[in-house]
Design an enzyme around this catalytic site. Structure first.
Site, PDB file in Angstrom:
ATOM      1  N   ARG A  18     -13.819 -37.948 -19.561  1.00  0.00           N
ATOM      2  CA  ARG A  18     -14.115 -36.024 -19.529  1.00  0.00           C
ATOM      3  C   ARG A  18     -15.392 -37.050 -19.114  1.00  0.00           C
ATOM      4  NH1 ARG A  18     -11.220 -34.694 -23.855  1.00  0.00           N
ATOM      5  NH2 ARG A  18      -9.947 -33.352 -22.592  1.00  0.00           N
ATOM      6  N   ILE A  49      -7.435 -25.908 -21.311  1.00  0.00           N
ATOM      7  CA  ILE A  49      -7.512 -27.293 -19.905  1.00  0.00           C
ATOM      8  C   ILE A  49      -8.518 -27.416 -19.054  1.00  0.00           C
ATOM      9  CG2 ILE A  49      -5.599 -27.934 -18.069  1.00  0.00           C
ATOM     10  CD1 ILE A  49      -4.935 -27.383 -20.414  1.00  0.00           C
ATOM     11  N   ASP A  50      -9.574 -28.630 -18.982  1.00  0.00           N
ATOM     12  CA  ASP A  50     -10.542 -28.935 -19.062  1.00  0.00           C
ATOM     13  C   ASP A  50      -9.562 -29.531 -17.573  1.00  0.00           C
ATOM     14  OD1 ASP A  50     -12.175 -31.502 -20.833  1.00  0.00           O
ATOM     15  OD2 ASP A  50      -9.796 -31.050 -19.669  1.00  0.00           O
ATOM     16  N   SER A  51     -11.147 -30.178 -17.154  1.00  0.00           N
ATOM     17  CA  SER A  51     -10.432 -31.888 -15.620  1.00  0.00           C
ATOM     18  C   SER A  51      -9.462 -32.605 -16.611  1.00  0.00           C
ATOM     19  CB  SER A  51     -11.587 -31.825 -14.313  1.00  0.00           C
ATOM     20  OG  SER A  51     -12.390 -32.122 -16.038  1.00  0.00           O
ATOM     21  N   SER A  78      -7.799 -32.466 -18.884  1.00  0.00           N
ATOM     22  CA  SER A  78      -6.375 -32.320 -19.433  1.00  0.00           C
ATOM     23  C   SER A  78      -5.496 -31.364 -18.294  1.00  0.00           C
ATOM     24  CB  SER A  78      -6.552 -31.727 -20.470  1.00  0.00           C
ATOM     25  OG  SER A  78      -7.704 -30.434 -20.580  1.00  0.00           O
TER      26      SER A  78
END
Lengths: 302, 95
Positions: A233, B43-45, B47
């Site tokens: 992330r 929802i991020d990049s 996920s």
């Protein structure tokens, strides 16, 4: 022929653990390889995880103060006794054929660079999946690997290689990923190893790949030597500042147009085919070509 | 992946369940609307890529790397449309 797997590690204890487990389940006899983890000053549980891990293979742990990946890898090679060094990052589990596949492509001549294939896992919460992943790795590693995606950059540059894995392209070094590549220890040492002036994240792997190519080594792509990166992330901007300085160092050291054009390729402005034509100084082949650009999901501005 | 989804061809429901699984805010599937921005349902990049993989498996489609530019899939509805488009293509190819 023996291999030394060099793993530079920095604050990726959980991913490193899975990488070490995957190396305990290889088709190749464990006596044919050793693993050297170079801890680049991690502040997490890296040290305790490596030192308490019961490996099937000979596992060496070295710790240094934080000096960057180039220094870590060079240090790892200094500690290595294998004929072939395989560079694998600390956040990528390997398939069961990994070591065998790398070793098989190296002949007696010490003149080959073997590029493996890179896939990615996207787990938004890796710690939730750790137990299942470990079990899968211990039993053939086929359940989760079905869901891995090929790393888009690696997919595009693999077009340079023929079905038998060989290439006649003038820029095969743009596929030199220090996360999955092997070369003879002799050739690595004779070429001078990674340039330690690269301290941030960036182009140190391409630059070494470039020097190895200039030294006359043959590039070979071995798709069955596959590893699986546990995606992070991380913010895209994290890379940009590092990339600029890193690229400028590469360009200054090797002021050749094939190096300068790498920037345009990475930014998505130059297709792989146009890049080749520019380096070959030959656009005659271009009319019927399907031009392949790096997709937006991997291009970076720097 | 190991869970079994409903056999009914209800794309919106199946998509909501996939999003709920990956959501870092743990939003329940029945609270997800087509107009929601993916970012607003956790929802991020990372996920996002996780759900792309689930979507490929659940709906039997392939999401090309070229289609993954972030602005394209800003809402749940945008994802649903893409799935419908790709499914139509896949069906057409088979005929």
């Amino acid at each position: 022929m023996k291999a030394s797997i060099i793993i530079p590690a920095y604050n990726q204890a959980e991913r490193l653990y899975l990488t070490l487990v995957s190396l305990s389940h290889q088709t190749c006899d464990p006596s044919l390889f050793e693993v050297i983890v170079v801890d680049d000053g991690s502040e997490d549980e890296t040290s305790s995880i490596v030192q308490s891990y019961s490996a099937q293979y000979h596992l060496k742990y070295i710790r240094q103060s934080n000096r960057g990946r180039a220094v870590s890898r060079n240090q790892g090679v200094r500690e290595a006794s294998g004929d072939i060094v395989i560079f694998n990052d600390c956040d990528r589990a390997v398939c069961s054929h990994f070591v065998e596949a790398h070793l098989a492509r190296h002949g007696v001549l010490s003149d080959t660079v073997v590029v493996g294939s890179i896939f990615e896992f996207f787990f938004s919460d890796l710690s939730l999946r750790r137990k299942e992943l470990t079990e899968d790795i211990e039993h053939g590693f086929s359940k989760f690997t079905r869901f891995a995606r090929e790393y888009p950059y690696a997919k595009v540059v693999s077009d340079m290689y023929a079905p038998d894995g060989t290439t006649a392209w003038p820029i095969p070094w743009i596929s030199f990923f220090s996360g999955n590549v092997s070369v003879s220890r002799k050739a690595f040492e004779e070429t001078g190893g990674f340039d330690e002036a690269f301290t941030g994240w960036g182009f140190e792997h391409f630059e070494l790949g470039y020097r190895l190519f200039q030294a006359g080594l043959q590039y070979v792509f071995e798709p069955s030597a596959r590893n699986f990166h546990f995606a992070h992330r991380r913010e895209e901007n994290f890379y940009q500042a590092n990339l600029r300085a890193s690229f400028d160092h590469f360009k200054t050291k090797h002021p050749r147009h094939e190096v300068k054009q790498l920037e345009n390729f990475i930014k998505g402005n130059l297709s792989l085919q146009e890049y080749k034509a520019l380096v070959d100084d030959d656009s005659s082949d271009m009319d019927n070509q399907n031009l392949v650009y790096l997709p937006q999901s991997v291009t970076v501005n720097f | 992946m190991e869970q079994s989804f409903s056999e009914a061809d209800n794309i919106e429901l199946r998509l909501s369940k996939i999003i709920a699984r990956a959501s870092f805010t743990k939003v329940p599937a029945d609270e997800i609307k087509l107009t929601n921005l993916l970012h607003d349902v956790g929802i991020d990049s990372l996920s996002f890529m996780e759900i792309v993989v689930y979507i490929e498996e659940e709906f039997g489609i392939t999401v090309a790397d070229e289609d993954l530019a972030s602005e394209r899939f800003d809402t749940v509805g945008a994802l649903k449309s893409y799935i419908e488009e790709k499914r139509a293509e896949t069906t057409a190819d088979k005929q």
